[in-house]
Design a protein around this motif. Structure first.
Motif, PDB file in Angstrom:
ATOM      1  N   LEU A   4     147.864 -25.687  39.358  1.00 35.70           N
ATOM      2  CA  LEU A   4     146.799 -26.637  39.706  1.00 35.70           C
ATOM      3  C   LEU A   4     145.421 -26.001  39.916  1.00 35.70           C
ATOM      4  CD1 LEU A   4     148.353 -29.418  41.983  1.00 35.70           C
ATOM      5  CD2 LEU A   4     147.398 -29.620  39.672  1.00 35.70           C
ATOM      6  N   PRO A   5     145.345 -24.786  40.487  1.00 35.78           N
ATOM      7  CA  PRO A   5     144.017 -24.203  40.679  1.00 35.78           C
ATOM      8  C   PRO A   5     143.197 -24.091  39.384  1.00 35.78           C
ATOM      9  CG  PRO A   5     145.644 -22.965  41.928  1.00 35.78           C
ATOM     10  CD  PRO A   5     146.404 -23.972  41.109  1.00 35.78           C
ATOM     11  N   GLU A   8     139.206 -20.730  36.508  1.00 38.85           N
ATOM     12  CA  GLU A   8     139.849 -21.591  37.500  1.00 38.85           C
ATOM     13  C   GLU A   8     138.994 -22.845  37.717  1.00 38.85           C
ATOM     14  OE1 GLU A   8     139.137 -18.429  37.749  1.00 38.85           O
ATOM     15  OE2 GLU A   8     140.782 -17.277  38.644  1.00 38.85           O
ATOM     16  N   GLY A   9     139.679 -23.988  37.816  1.00 40.44           N
ATOM     17  CA  GLY A   9     138.975 -25.234  38.074  1.00 40.44           C
ATOM     18  C   GLY A   9     138.290 -25.845  36.867  1.00 40.44           C
TER      19      GLY A   9
END
Ligand code: TPP
Lengths: 580, 191
Positions: free
Chosen positions: B83-84, B65-66
């Protein structure tokens, strides 16, 4: 050398082919299905879909006992079904290699539970290999056949969804051709009655001891010594997670997670300051290390549920920031649904209308449990619908069955529903069973089955007659029905449910995804916003702010179910080509 | 070439072909690659996410994530859902199509507004109506290849290498149609 980007499942198939495997028998189950689908493309291998996992393992065992390398593939819950032959095949051993591929599903992407298959290795006393990427899927499968012959035992190869359904690069090799030796009788080894089994059991024990000793020397159990402040024991998809989260840590990467290489593990533990086990689901390895007296930890941080990933592993190893980034609030859920035109929807529409108790089963039709249909009271495991309905009748009395049905798919009925039907007839039940015959194994991606009329290669095969089978089981009242003749189906369900005897309705309509040509779509004229069609939960029908509905001409397949429920006759067939 | 890419959409939109092309591209360039796919239950109209990782040596089949450099989304709400995974300022190529999920079909919720704004503030946004382009090309199923074309140009890709990868992954009869779709996407990425 040639390389290919293969799914873990495809790499297992390639490994079996290269190892000279000749027979593969499987029952589909996500995420294991693609192994056998890929096997069917290798002409040197005799592949089949068996009616269930128990049969598949017995066929593979028979082939291995008769001298051909053989394999059976299944999902985790499939191994429950095949556990019976597995536990005794562990006693007999094999003549040629026997490999059982089992695919677990942490996080339950497509499963009804999160069980951990590694315990089967321990309780059946057979080795289990766990590849970490597609290359290892191929290599470990070949190794599994070799170990099977070397140690005279079936060998399990365990995948998880992230190994089975991830692609990575694989170096391809040639096929090793192994001729099948002449049949040899060896009843003391293969007839497992108490006298013989008592002679085999000590052999099983010795074999396991030997394997555990040899495990410390096996190349697939590998130590990567780096910084000694942290030592991590891991296998399967956890290995790449650990390498990425802790590139400097020392790692014991296990290729075989049962039996464990105790000597090597002890040596590793002695060299590191902190010993952590990273594994998904149960603390299978951690408990073993603790039983060896080693100061292992990890499960308290990683938990028993769901899948891991680099972020979770880093947190488990080093603590610190635990906040997950939240998905933005305006995003709506997108749950799976029965397809537009799915014949199962037509059946659930009647069951809901008649307010019946519905004992469901496992397949696409399990989605009949979701809103707005909400037409299912229980699902347990494959084949359970009929037994559950009969058990509920025993608890609640025969009157209960006058407002209840069991609902089961064609593949699931043949998998393990038919035995429960025999039970209900034999023991004076009065239940009603609906077999939803869409002529395919739908949920797992359209595999042929004994009632579909084709084999795994798509070649014509004898088509099992479900109605005749039910009659042969002693069911006196068997009829077939067309789900889209809603009036007739409504009447048939009403009659059979009220009948105080076991009855079966075979509802016949092919899976809509099998049809290439569809009738023209419907459209709506003069909607009165009554909301009746909305209760079908068809993804092609949508309602606006004023509650009037529209039909999406791109997804509607013209099944006409909405037209048959609309009280005002607003659903009209479009002429072909009328919509752009 | 080093890239962590998320491809998202709704089951049945042709995401697996897009990730196959990415895989081929990486292989042809002599890179390591891992692609994590979704099969089975989640494909029955549910949301689908594919991870594509290309590097010298790839470990995890999943992107953390990210950490994703870029995202290709076949549907706008699915872009926001994913989006995460995206790193700050990452590239977002989104098909502006809206596919109503069950709560919207049932009239229990409205399809959310402001999704493109949410994407705009999260990264470098390229929004295009790939369905419209596909219709103009009379190739309604080519949405996936059109999006790849747009993505390729934004990433400053070598067009010839991409065309080779596309050709290798589609059925022989459809090579020409798919190459036109790719080029149409490539053109659409200029604005
Ligand atoms: C023991 C076991 N084996 C395999 C599976 C995977 N599985 C889930 S549903 C299903 C088949 C369903 O086919 P069918 O009964 O014909 O119903 P359909 O999906 O076609 O409606 C399978 C094989 C499982 N859940 N449990």
């Amino acid at each position: 050398m040639e390389k290919a980007l293969l799914l873990g499942d495809e790499a297992i198939a390639r490994g079996a082919w290269e190892a000279g495997c000749r027979v593969v028998s499987s029952y589909p189950g996500t995420p294991s299905t693609e192994v056998t689908e890929a096997i069917a493309a290798y002409k040197e291998i005799n592949a089949e879909w068996a009616p269930n996992e128990k049969v598949s393992l017995e066929v593979a065992f028979g082939a291995a006992m008769a001298g051909a390398r053989a394999m059976a593939c299944m999902k985790h819950v499939g191994l429950n079904v095949a556990a019976d032959p597995l536990f005794t095949a562990a006693y007999t051993g094999v003549r040629a290699g026997l490999v059982v591929v089992v695919a677990d599903d942490p996080a339950m992407f497509s499963s009804q539970n999160e069980q951990d298959s590694r315990y089967y290795a321990r309780s059946a006393h057979v080795p289990i290999l766990e590849p970490s990427d597609s290359q290892e899927c191929k290599d470990f499968t070949a190794l599994a056949f070799a170990l099977s012959e070397q140690y005279d035992t079936p060998v399990l190869v365990r995948l998880t969804t992230r190994i089975a359904h991830a692609r990575s690069l694989v170096t391809l090799g040639e096929r090793l051709d192994r001729p099948v030796p002449a049949w040899e009788k060896e009843p003391q080894k293969y007839v497992m009655m108490p006298g013989n089994a008592r002679r085999r059991h000590p052999i099983v024990e010795q074999r396991e001891k030997k394997l555990a000793e040899d495990a410390s020397e096996m190349e697939i159990n590998r130590i990567e010594m780096r910084d000694t402040t942290l030592g991590v024991v891991c296998a399967s998809v956890c290995y790449p997670y650990v390498r990425e989260a802790a590139p400097d840590a020392s790692v014991f990467k296990l290729g075989m997670t049962y039996p464990l290489p105790e000597t090597a593990l002890r040596a590793f533990a002695a060299k590191v300051e902190r010993l952590i086990v990273i594994e998904e689901l149960e603390p299978f390895m951690e408990d073993s290390l603790k039983a060896m007296g080693l100061p292992a930890a990890g499960k308290a941080e990683t938990g028993l549920q769901g899948e891991l990933g680099v972020r979770k592993v880093r947190r488990a190893l080093f603590g610190g920031e635990t906040r997950l980034i939240a998905a933005p609030p305006q995003v709506l859920p997108r749950p799976p649904a029965l397809c537009p035109g799915c014949p199962h929807r037509a059946v659930f529409n009647i069951l809901r209308k008649q307010k019946l108790n519905v004992f469901g089963d496992i397949g696409c039709y399990t989605l009949g449990a979701t809103p707005p249909l909400n037409a299912m009271d229980a699902t347990l495991c494959m084949g359970a619908s009929i037994g559950m309905a009969f058990g509920a009748e025993k608890a609640q009395g025969k009157a209960f069955s006058r407002k209840s049905v069991a609902v089961i798919g064609d593949s699931t009925f043949l998998h393990s529903g038919v035995t429960a039907l025999i039970d209900a007839v034999y023991n004076s039940g009065t239940i009603t069973v609906l077999i939803l015959d869409n002529r395919i194994t739908g949920m797992t991606g359209h595999q042929e089955n004994p009632a579909s009329g084709r084999d795994i290669y798509g070649s014509p095969a004898p088509m099992l007659d479900l109605a005749a089978l039910c009659q042969a089981c002693g069911v006196k009242h068997v009829r077939t029905a067309d789900p889209y003749d809603q009036k007739a189906l409504d009447a048939a369900v009403g009659e059979e449910v009220s009948r105080e005897a076991v009855s079966v309705i075979v509802v016949k309509w092919p899976c809509i995804l099998l049809e290439k040509e569809h009738p023209a779509p419907y459209h709506v004229e003069g909607c009165k916003a009554c909301g009746v069609c909305m209760r079908l939960g068809c993804p092609a029908i949508g309602s606006g702010a004023d509650r009037t509905v529209q039909i999406n001409p791109n997804t509607c397949v013209g099944c006409g179910l909405c037209a048959s429920v609309c009280p005002f006759g607003c659903m009209k067939l479009l002429e072909r080509g009328e919509h752009a | 070439m080093r890239m962590d890419l998320i491809i998202v959409g709704v089951g049945g939109q042709g995401i697996l072909l897009a990730s196959r092309v990415m895989g081929r591209l990486a292989m042809n360039a002599g890179r390591d690659v891992k692609v994590s796919e979704v099969h089975g239950m989640s494909q029955r109209g549910g949301d689908v996410i594919t991870h594509v990782r290309i590097a010298e040596a790839v470990q995890s089949p999943l992107i953390e994530e990210g950490k994703a450099d870029a995202m290709i989304a076949f549907e706008r709400m699915e872009a926001v859902r994913a989006l995460p995974y995206l790193k700050k300022g990452g590239l977002i190529v989104v098909n502006t199509q809206k596919i109503a999920p069950a709560p919207v079909l049932a009239g229990a919720a409205e399809y959310p507004e402001g999704l493109l704004d949410a994407l705009e503030s999260a990264g470098e946004l390229l929004a295009l109506d790939a369905q419209h382009i596909a219709k103009k090309l009379k190739a309604p199923r080519a949405v996936n290849i059109i999006l790849l074309g747009a993505f390729a140009r934004r990433r400053g890709g070598d067009q010839a290498a991409w065309l080779e990868a596309v050709s290798a992954c589609v059925p022989p009869r459809t090579v020409e149609a798919n190459l036109s779709a790719f080029l149409a996407g490539w053109e659409a990425a200029v604005q």
